[in-house]
Design a protein around this motif. Sequence first.
Motif, mmCIF file in Angstrom:
data_model
loop_
_atom_site.group_PDB
_atom_site.id
_atom_site.type_symbol
_atom_site.label_atom_id
_atom_site.label_comp_id
_atom_site.label_asym_id
_atom_site.label_seq_id
_atom_site.Cartn_x
_atom_site.Cartn_y
_atom_site.Cartn_z
ATOM 1 N N PRO A 1 -8.563 1.732 2.229
ATOM 2 C CA PRO A 1 -8.792 0.274 2.120
ATOM 3 C C PRO A 1 -8.573 -0.249 0.711
ATOM 4 C CG PRO A 1 -10.860 1.460 2.461
ATOM 5 C CD PRO A 1 -9.765 2.437 2.689
ATOM 6 N N GLU A 2 -8.796 0.620 -0.308
ATOM 7 C CA GLU A 2 -8.626 0.173 -1.694
ATOM 8 C C GLU A 2 -7.162 -0.108 -2.029
ATOM 9 O OE1 GLU A 2 -8.446 4.714 -1.718
ATOM 10 O OE2 GLU A 2 -9.541 3.128 -0.663
ATOM 11 N N HIS A 3 -6.240 0.407 -1.225
ATOM 12 C CA HIS A 3 -4.809 0.196 -1.476
ATOM 13 C C HIS A 3 -4.273 -1.064 -0.796
ATOM 14 C CE1 HIS A 3 -5.187 4.773 -1.609
ATOM 15 N NE2 HIS A 3 -5.039 4.378 -2.860
ATOM 16 N N LEU A 4 -5.065 -1.635 0.078
ATOM 17 C CA LEU A 4 -4.577 -2.766 0.880
ATOM 18 C C LEU A 4 -4.813 -4.112 0.214
ATOM 19 C CD1 LEU A 4 -5.809 -1.446 4.336
ATOM 20 C CD2 LEU A 4 -3.424 -1.711 3.633
ATOM 21 N N PHE A 5 -5.749 -4.154 -0.752
ATOM 22 C CA PHE A 5 -6.072 -5.401 -1.450
ATOM 23 C C PHE A 5 -6.391 -6.538 -0.475
ATOM 24 C CE2 PHE A 5 -3.469 -3.067 -4.480
ATOM 25 C CZ PHE A 5 -4.218 -3.167 -5.645
ATOM 26 N N LEU A 6 -7.181 -6.226 0.547
ATOM 27 C CA LEU A 6 -7.535 -7.248 1.525
ATOM 28 C C LEU A 6 -8.730 -8.028 1.026
ATOM 29 C CD1 LEU A 6 -7.158 -5.324 4.900
ATOM 30 C CD2 LEU A 6 -5.547 -6.864 3.796
ATOM 31 N N GLU A 7 -8.506 -9.299 0.803
ATOM 32 C CA GLU A 7 -9.585 -10.180 0.365
ATOM 33 C C GLU A 7 -9.865 -11.162 1.480
ATOM 34 O OE1 GLU A 7 -11.386 -10.142 -2.393
ATOM 35 O OE2 GLU A 7 -10.352 -8.376 -3.164
ATOM 36 N N GLU A 8 -11.124 -11.280 1.838
ATOM 37 C CA GLU A 8 -11.472 -12.263 2.857
ATOM 38 C C GLU A 8 -11.157 -13.648 2.332
ATOM 39 O OE1 GLU A 8 -14.819 -11.700 5.813
ATOM 40 O OE2 GLU A 8 -15.652 -10.925 3.970
ATOM 41 N N ALA A 9 -10.500 -14.441 3.147
ATOM 42 C CA ALA A 9 -10.174 -15.802 2.728
ATOM 43 C C ALA A 9 -11.437 -16.599 2.508
ATOM 44 C CB ALA A 9 -9.311 -16.493 3.796
ATOM 45 N N ALA A 10 -11.487 -17.325 1.392
ATOM 46 C CA ALA A 10 -12.665 -18.139 1.113
ATOM 47 C C ALA A 10 -12.691 -19.376 1.984
ATOM 48 C CB ALA A 10 -12.671 -18.549 -0.363
ATOM 49 N N VAL A 11 -11.533 -19.748 2.522
ATOM 50 C CA VAL A 11 -11.473 -20.890 3.431
ATOM 51 C C VAL A 11 -11.361 -20.370 4.857
ATOM 52 C CG1 VAL A 11 -10.222 -22.991 4.026
ATOM 53 C CG2 VAL A 11 -10.331 -22.246 1.639
ATOM 54 N N ARG A 12 -12.321 -20.703 5.719
ATOM 55 C CA ARG A 12 -12.330 -20.212 7.089
ATOM 56 C C ARG A 12 -11.288 -20.950 7.914
ATOM 57 N NH1 ARG A 12 -18.083 -21.237 6.894
ATOM 58 N NH2 ARG A 12 -17.735 -22.769 8.527
ATOM 59 N N ALA B 1 0.826 -1.205 0.000
ATOM 60 C CA ALA B 1 0.000 0.000 0.000
ATOM 61 C C ALA B 1 0.860 1.256 0.000
ATOM 62 C CB ALA B 1 -0.927 -0.012 1.213
ATOM 63 N N ALA B 2 1.967 1.233 0.753
ATOM 64 C CA ALA B 2 2.857 2.396 0.797
ATOM 65 C C ALA B 2 3.438 2.686 -0.581
ATOM 66 C CB ALA B 2 3.975 2.160 1.807
ATOM 67 N N VAL B 3 3.814 1.622 -1.302
ATOM 68 C CA VAL B 3 4.391 1.791 -2.635
ATOM 69 C C VAL B 3 3.347 2.333 -3.605
ATOM 70 C CG1 VAL B 3 5.402 0.560 -4.599
ATOM 71 C CG2 VAL B 3 6.124 0.009 -2.272
ATOM 72 N N ILE B 4 2.135 1.817 -3.533
ATOM 73 C CA ILE B 4 1.073 2.255 -4.442
ATOM 74 C C ILE B 4 0.709 3.714 -4.186
ATOM 75 C CG2 ILE B 4 -1.356 1.925 -5.053
ATOM 76 C CD1 ILE B 4 -0.943 -1.060 -4.459
ATOM 77 N N CYS B 5 0.616 4.103 -2.905
ATOM 78 C CA CYS B 5 0.193 5.456 -2.546
ATOM 79 C C CYS B 5 1.307 6.487 -2.684
ATOM 80 C CB CYS B 5 -0.324 5.476 -1.109
ATOM 81 S SG CYS B 5 -1.843 4.563 -0.895
ATOM 82 N N ARG B 6 2.551 6.028 -2.795
ATOM 83 C CA ARG B 6 3.704 6.929 -2.889
ATOM 84 C C ARG B 6 3.743 7.916 -1.733
ATOM 85 N NH1 ARG B 6 7.176 4.526 -5.476
ATOM 86 N NH2 ARG B 6 8.326 6.493 -5.711
ATOM 87 N N GLY B 7 3.398 7.446 -0.526
ATOM 88 C CA GLY B 7 3.471 8.293 0.651
ATOM 89 C C GLY B 7 2.193 9.022 0.977
#
Length: 446
Positions: free
Chosen positions: A373-384, A362-368
């Motif tokens: 949340p859109e920069h974190l690419f957090l996907e809920e795991a499909a396997v619990r 996220a730091a690299v994408i945002c350049r500081g």
Amino acid sequence: MSDARHLLVVDDDPDMRLALELTLRKAGYRCTLAADGQEALDLLRRQGFDLVVTDLRMPRVGGIELLERMSAAAPHTPALVITAHGSVDAAVESMKRGAVDFLQKPFGPDVLLAKVSAVLGRPAAPRRGRPRTPFVAEDPAMERVLSLVEAAAATRATVLITGESGTGKEVVARRIHELSPWAEGPFVGVNCAAIPANLMESELFGHEKGAFTGATEARPGRFEQAQGGTLLLDEVSEMEPALQAKLLRVLQEREVERVGGRKTIPLELRVVATTNRDLPEEVRRGRFREDLYYRLQVIPIQVPPLRSRRRDILPLARHFLAAACRAYGLEEATLTAAAEKALLAHDWPGNVRELQNAVERAAVICRGGPVGPEHLFLEEAAVRPDGGIRVDGTLDEMERKIILAAYAQHGHNKKATARALGINVKTLRAKLRAYGVEGAEPGGEG
């Protein structure tokens, strides 16, 4: 006798002082005696000593206060403390105040002389400051871990650190080393899962010239390289059974013999082992030696998964974000309220390693800039975590979630992720590009 090492012996019991003096003088040491900490401090201000041997419980100035005040009066003089039998808390406290080692009563002359010789054999160094490895732990679930780390650091006992992948077991191992009296010694790690079995024996124990094809010169192993410090056996459960037997002997005898050699080399170090497996179950299945398991887990430390210490999530995220900005030369970035909410809502199957990679990306994408949340690419795991499957979306969406969750869980290591998913690296790379995350990855194939 003028070249003999000069020791200051501090004890309020005259019989104990005399016994210590007689033992040390017989071994060739010069001794000066003090009846309490105040008398010892007066002597330390007037002359230099190679070592202070002191009791803890004394009138006027006790042993703990003596250790504290030695930081100013004699910062380069090591101290060996004498504690009552079973007084682990006192030993830990003395180490935190700067003692380099301790003796538990009762002890014999051989034990005393061995400790003194070991301390004097180390290079002189200023009294330890704060540990160098950042250790972020604010959740109550980590309190027991921290107390065990401090207790382990005060001794040379072997430590077994268990926990899921990515929980920070190596960070705990480094913390133990940096809090120990041997912090100035080397910290040497070896990944038992990454080195081929046919090379592992030579890697650990070293080899002599001509020991096998390609051994063109003698080479010390990791045990020798860690002398005077700490050896980390990372993922020790992956070690082959034949090598487990040889490791057991080294731990029992405290000596090593190089491959192709006949000379035994005494060892003066601490061993810390880590594993993400259930070792008692591995023992039950016959994949890990029971005697080696008990030899390793003298002090067992279990590091809880990140989902069980949620109060650590935001402090860790802020720490990793600041570190990433420094590493990439970016302006200091911050997490938005929405990003913090997303971080707290995530299950973190890849634990601290997954969190670090997500924040660094996220730091690299945002350049500081501000991290959302859109920069974190957090996907809920499909396997619990309980193994059940949550059907949520189309087949393509489910595939995307599974691939991204596996990618995060394996620390963004493409080879490990592809192997876990049963696909080749080329297919995984194409999928990641399609999801728009491949180009943002700071890591490599790893």
